[in-house]
Design a protein around this motif. Structure first.
Motif, PDB file in Angstrom:
ATOM      1  N   GLU A  81       0.827  -1.205   0.000  1.00 48.84           N
ATOM      2  CA  GLU A  81       0.000   0.000   0.000  1.00 48.84           C
ATOM      3  C   GLU A  81       0.859   1.252   0.000  1.00 48.84           C
ATOM      4  O   GLU A  81       0.570   2.227  -0.686  1.00 48.84           O
ATOM      5  CB  GLU A  81      -0.975  -0.012   1.183  1.00 48.84           C
ATOM      6  CG  GLU A  81      -2.039  -1.078   0.994  1.00 48.84           C
ATOM      7  CD  GLU A  81      -3.193  -0.947   1.969  1.00 48.84           C
ATOM      8  OE1 GLU A  81      -3.617   0.185   2.253  1.00 48.84           O
ATOM      9  OE2 GLU A  81      -3.671  -1.990   2.465  1.00 48.84           O
ATOM     10  N   ASP A 296      -3.309   5.229   7.451  1.00 48.79           N
ATOM     11  CA  ASP A 296      -3.519   5.327   6.026  1.00 48.79           C
ATOM     12  C   ASP A 296      -2.191   5.077   5.317  1.00 48.79           C
ATOM     13  O   ASP A 296      -1.395   5.979   5.117  1.00 48.79           O
ATOM     14  CB  ASP A 296      -4.059   6.715   5.683  1.00 48.79           C
ATOM     15  CG  ASP A 296      -4.558   6.769   4.256  1.00 48.79           C
ATOM     16  OD1 ASP A 296      -4.120   5.943   3.438  1.00 48.79           O
ATOM     17  OD2 ASP A 296      -5.385   7.650   3.963  1.00 48.79           O
ATOM     18  N   PHE A 298      -1.472   4.035   2.268  1.00 52.50           N
ATOM     19  CA  PHE A 298      -1.349   4.637   0.939  1.00 52.50           C
ATOM     20  C   PHE A 298      -0.877   6.080   1.067  1.00 52.50           C
ATOM     21  O   PHE A 298       0.045   6.526   0.391  1.00 52.50           O
ATOM     22  CB  PHE A 298      -2.711   4.589   0.245  1.00 52.50           C
ATOM     23  CG  PHE A 298      -2.707   5.070  -1.176  1.00 52.50           C
ATOM     24  CD1 PHE A 298      -2.550   4.169  -2.217  1.00 52.50           C
ATOM     25  CD2 PHE A 298      -2.885   6.407  -1.461  1.00 52.50           C
ATOM     26  CE1 PHE A 298      -2.564   4.601  -3.538  1.00 52.50           C
ATOM     27  CE2 PHE A 298      -2.893   6.851  -2.781  1.00 52.50           C
ATOM     28  CZ  PHE A 298      -2.735   5.949  -3.814  1.00 52.50           C
ATOM     29  N   ASP A 299      -1.504   6.768   1.984  1.00 50.60           N
ATOM     30  CA  ASP A 299      -1.189   8.174   2.191  1.00 50.60           C
ATOM     31  C   ASP A 299       0.246   8.361   2.692  1.00 50.60           C
ATOM     32  O   ASP A 299       0.917   9.324   2.337  1.00 50.60           O
ATOM     33  CB  ASP A 299      -2.164   8.767   3.200  1.00 50.60           C
ATOM     34  CG  ASP A 299      -2.492  10.213   2.879  1.00 50.60           C
ATOM     35  OD1 ASP A 299      -2.490  10.555   1.684  1.00 50.60           O
ATOM     36  OD2 ASP A 299      -2.748  10.989   3.816  1.00 50.60           O
TER      37      ASP A 299
END
Lengths: 334, 334
Positions: A81, A296, A298-299
DNA sequence: TTGAAAGCGCTAACAA
DNA sequence: TTGTTAGCGCTTTCAA
């Protein structure tokens, strides 16, 4: 393979003009530019980034150094991710990503800066490094722009992005306390992980604020491994059957703890409440679905890449970014 | 940054000699070589791969083109496992990986061969492409060495690695039949996927051999999406309540089908048996744990990379590799 | 065993 | 607005 020289010949101009035309410089006649563009298309030209990089000393390439991209680790899609986030940002900003994968044997042959300089990457993102990784020292000493994921080391040229693990852990333990628990154990990762230190702090903070005594023997290290956590939990629960809740520093470990609890016949959450950390994909599919602290991922990757390219293009200072966590309530706590 | 010129100056030899010494050529005096090596180390030299690539026309770089590396798709760690395999092989063989990520908008700007030639990658691996992707035509036309994952297109310079989907699907349906099922539906992916065509064939083969009539209305497309599969399954089960088993062309869809079955109150596997395909991580964690056909995704990537580098270094022909599947029996079929 | 020189494809001073 | 020239760091032919 077509070069600007070929184009120059056909167009009857010099290579300089071709270069300028193709790169959108203003000091070239519109007619010439159009002509050159057409010829370029006709000849199916594509620029040689190697040659360009050689003279410009910029490659529009970001290196990513990942540890733990192997068969064993694919269970934990944290890395993937993060990588997806990095990739997304990088392609938006028109860079390319080169993936360095290092094994410890390779590390002995090649230093960090050798690795980077060989490929002439403009900047680097590091993910999954242990706090005692030999490369880490080099990172700070070298002046290659770099963003670290979840490692709070910074300098003129290196920044990092992390989530607030102290707060995240505190949030988890607070939730357990609110739910009425007092005998709360902690399955931590290992001492080489920065986040483990942080989460331990959050755990202690939460207990202290609630007036609950910290007990050394309630804290175990599961090395972020499902199996290890399962083992450790078995011992822990055997030695301290009065424990009613366990906070785990990763979901993967929480899964291990769940297994252990189940095999000793403990009902979750009836007799034992479990809360994880990360909110990996599996968490929602466990039975019972795992309550956890979400980051998060991905973030994490996206922001790291973004900050790095900012550094590169604006020549600004290295950034430090902290992301928030979120409590995901499912069914493993009662 | 140190160059061979710097080394030459210090060593009092020519750059030619330095180049030869550092590259292990035989025609250089042992003393000179040692001296040069020492100086190189002292000066912390690392070769500039850009310059080398420029003259050698080889970059020791493999490009990987992946579609679907975005936030939405991370549920399915197929891509990640393939990537891990590719990465492992590539680093063993001392190449580097550059990750191209293309969006459809970008595809309009840059053709496949432009993308590859710009970075001067020696070869390419493609994963997750649909059968009607515009790049695919280019791949075959271009003479850039390439290995495709799960797309059976080949030419002088392009090969592929895939698993035997016909056999895999047949194996799944055979198992259902052996378990006594006769009304077996099929949740397929979509027509743009080669594997869907294959799995449909395997499904039909198995039915035919068992003397069961193929029924068009038992086949639905779930687009490889959990949600879509859930929807389609709901309709299917509503229209044909006599169905006792569903074969799904991916585990993710099987998960969707499970949801649908559960919400209409069907017990799995008591009233409905479900078998998946892929053996993704989630499969073992579903409840009930999903029986499925496993593919070795890591190996898919590893073998693709390995075959590609073989092509590159031995200048051999493109290879076609087919991997075996394996039936993983869990608890969703009865 | 070594070196001089050319050239890979490109950009960028500088001059015209 | 355009061209000449030099040079990025490396490999390689050819000659010594």
């Amino acid at each position: 393979m077509t070069t600007i020289k070929d184009i120059a010949k056909v167009a009857g101009v010099s290579v300089t003009t071709v270069s300028r035309a193709l790169n959108g410089y203003s000091d070239v006649n519109e007619k010439t530019r159009r002509k050159i563009s057409e010829i370029a298309k006709e000849l199916n030209y594509s620029p040689n980034t190697l040659a360009r990089g050689l003279v410009m000393k910029k490659t529009k390439t970001i290196g990513m150094l990942v540890s733990g991209m192997n068969r064993a680790n694919s269970k934990d899609n944290f890395t993937f991710e993060v990588l997806s986030g990095v990739n997304e940002c990088i392609s938006e900003r028109d860079y390319d990503l080169v993936l360095f994968s290092t094994t410890t044997t390779k590390q002995r042959e090649k230093t960090y800066s050798q690795l980077c300089r060989e490929r002439r990457v403009d900047g680097v993102i590091l993910q999954g490094m242990k706090i005692d990784d030999p490369y880490l020292k080099e990172v700070v000493e070298s002046d290659i722009p770099c963003m670290l994921i979840d490692i709070p080391i910074s300098s003129e040229s290196v920044g990092y992005v992390t989530t607030d693990s102290v707060l995240g852990a505190k949030r988890a333990v607070d939730y357990l306390i609110q739910s009425g628990h007092k005998k709360i154990a902690f399955m931590n990762g290992h001492d080489q992980a920065y986040v483990s230190q942080q989460r331990l702090k959050g755990y202690r903070d939460a207990l202290r604020e609630a007036g609950i005594d910290f007990r050394e023997e309630y804290v175990r290290n599961g090395d972020f491994l499902e199996d290890k956590a399962e083992e450790e939990a078995a011992k822990l629960l055997d030695e301290h059957p009065d424990i009613t809740a366990i906070f785990c520093a990763s979901d993967l470990m929480a899964l291990g703890v769940m297994k252990s609890a189940k095999s000793s016949g403990l009902a979750i959450p009836g007799q034992l409440s479990i809360i994880g950390y990360d909110n990996i994909l599996l968490a929602g599919y466990a039975s019972p679905p795992l309550t956890t602290i979400a980051q998060d991922k991905f973030d994490l990757g996206y922001k790291a890449a973004n900050a790095l390219i900012d550094m590169l293009e604006e020549e600004g200072p290295a950034k430090i970014i902290t992301l928030e966590t979120e409590l995901i309530v499912r069914e493993s706590v009662q």
